[in-house]
Design a protein around this motif. Sequence first.
Motif, PDB file in Angstrom:
ATOM      1  N   LYS A  48       0.855  -1.192   0.000  1.00 26.37           N
ATOM      2  CA  LYS A  48       0.000   0.000   0.000  1.00 26.37           C
ATOM      3  C   LYS A  48       0.892   1.244   0.000  1.00 26.37           C
ATOM      4  N   THR A  49       0.526   2.226  -0.786  1.00 23.47           N
ATOM      5  CA  THR A  49       1.314   3.455  -0.891  1.00 23.47           C
ATOM      6  C   THR A  49       1.556   4.084   0.474  1.00 23.47           C
ATOM      7  N   GLU A  50       0.523   4.004   1.312  1.00 20.74           N
ATOM      8  CA  GLU A  50       0.578   4.591   2.640  1.00 20.74           C
ATOM      9  C   GLU A  50       1.796   4.108   3.448  1.00 20.74           C
ATOM     10  N   ALA A  53       4.621   6.289   2.225  1.00 25.23           N
ATOM     11  CA  ALA A  53       4.347   7.710   2.453  1.00 25.23           C
ATOM     12  C   ALA A  53       4.482   8.024   3.940  1.00 25.23           C
ATOM     13  N   ARG A  54       4.027   7.095   4.800  1.00 29.48           N
ATOM     14  CA  ARG A  54       4.040   7.358   6.227  1.00 29.48           C
ATOM     15  C   ARG A  54       5.442   7.235   6.813  1.00 29.48           C
ATOM     16  N   GLU A  58       7.776  12.776   4.051  1.00 33.26           N
ATOM     17  CA  GLU A  58       7.141  13.440   2.900  1.00 33.26           C
ATOM     18  C   GLU A  58       8.168  14.119   2.005  1.00 33.26           C
ATOM     19  N   THR A  69       3.776   4.616  -8.309  1.00 32.16           N
ATOM     20  CA  THR A  69       2.496   4.497  -7.616  1.00 32.16           C
ATOM     21  C   THR A  69       1.387   4.398  -8.656  1.00 32.16           C
TER      22      THR A  69
END
Length: 425
Positions: A48-50, A53-54, A58, A69
């Motif tokens: 999952k991209t999250e 990203a998390r 950033e 993505t």
Amino acid sequence: MPQAIQAIRGMNDILPEQAAYFRFVEDSARAVLGGYGYSEIRLPVVEKTELFARTLGEVTDIVEKEMYTFLDRNGDSLTLRPEGTAGCARAAIENGLLHNQAQRLWYQGPMFRHERPQQGRYRQFQQIGAETFGMAGPDIDAELILLTARLWRVLGLQDSVVLHLNSLGTQQARNAYRAHLVEYFSAHADRLDEDSRRRLHANPLRILDSKNPAMQTLIEGAPRFLEMLDDESRQHFAALRALLDAAGLRYVVNPRLVRGLDYYGKTVFEWVTDRLGAQGTVCAGGRYDVLVEELGGRATPAAGFAMGVERLAALLAESGAMPPAPAPHLYVVIQDERFAQQGLLLAEALRNDIPGVRVQVNCGGGSFKSQLKRADKSGARYAILLGEDEVARGEATIKPLREDQPQQIVAQAALAGHLKNLIEE
Ligand code: ATP
Ligand code: MG
């Protein structure tokens, strides 16, 4: 004729000759990691991209502009993994590997980053990584570094790489340092490049990691973190250095080493070579004590590294340190296509009877002379000749290709026993 389809830029075919270098790196790494009690874990290529990203931050190169993505058919945002640490931590949490136990894990496989392709920098590349969980002290940092140093020795690269070491302190100390950096770089705002200007307030530490030659003098003059390190990190770093010193491992303390990702703290290190041009880092790692908690697990100290297999393979090719790929022992020459079946079955029998033997059979016909040429080119030590006479009598001829020795005619039933002795000589 339809136009030939080409591979995607930055996603390279690894041809057999290069694959030999890759395999040498992979096999050696597997053996060395096993010797330190690390267990292999195999992880998905898509997450999952999250997840990225998390964890990565950033304002990092990867999250800002390098991730592959895409939307899955059901609308979920997915990403081809740009690195292995976040996925490994996710898997360790999800599968309960961190409950009251320490873990030493390793993985290998392709990573994907949409970077500008150039020597040593690709859009699909291979990493071998190790991640450890549940150990907070400098001992495990030292182990990770000693392990990589041992791998360089196995690969014959120990004189080609230098260890760079730094401490990034605790998050609190980093925040204090950040303020000093913003002040310094703001005072020289006119000399910042576009990337650095963008990072100035969001992530000024990353400015120190800039690869832009025009930025280097400015960066050189920036305040140094090691002088502002918190006590805990200072002690950790001193203890790590003492361990490396005791092991006789040489290193350079590099106060500008910051690593590209946000989750690192305390120990960071890179193995660097000057033999590959600008892309000189072959292995990078450090401590990331906050990551597991950021991913929803119970706070767990962690440290690891990842190495770039392409860069190590290039270094091996450049240094000429690798033994050549093993040639076949035997090349079966089949005088007439009518004997193709006998040839194949004879080779099968030899492989059954001589453990580890490498036999190449001449397939696709050809004159006796051209087959012998191929036999020679294959590097085989002996040609096994199957001619009219041999087949009629149930024999085969052994023709030495590398030494000036007479040929021998041997009964096929005795061939394996005979060759076993010759090959083992
Ligand atoms: P660099 O500073 O060279 O961009 P990085 O800090 O982005 O490296 P890491 O994320 O730490 O690299 O990855 C670990 C190792 O993987 C690097 O030291 C390098 O050997 C290799 N690597 C990273 N990106 C690439 C790439 N695009 N192509 C080939 N190898 C790579
Ligand atoms: Mg990078």
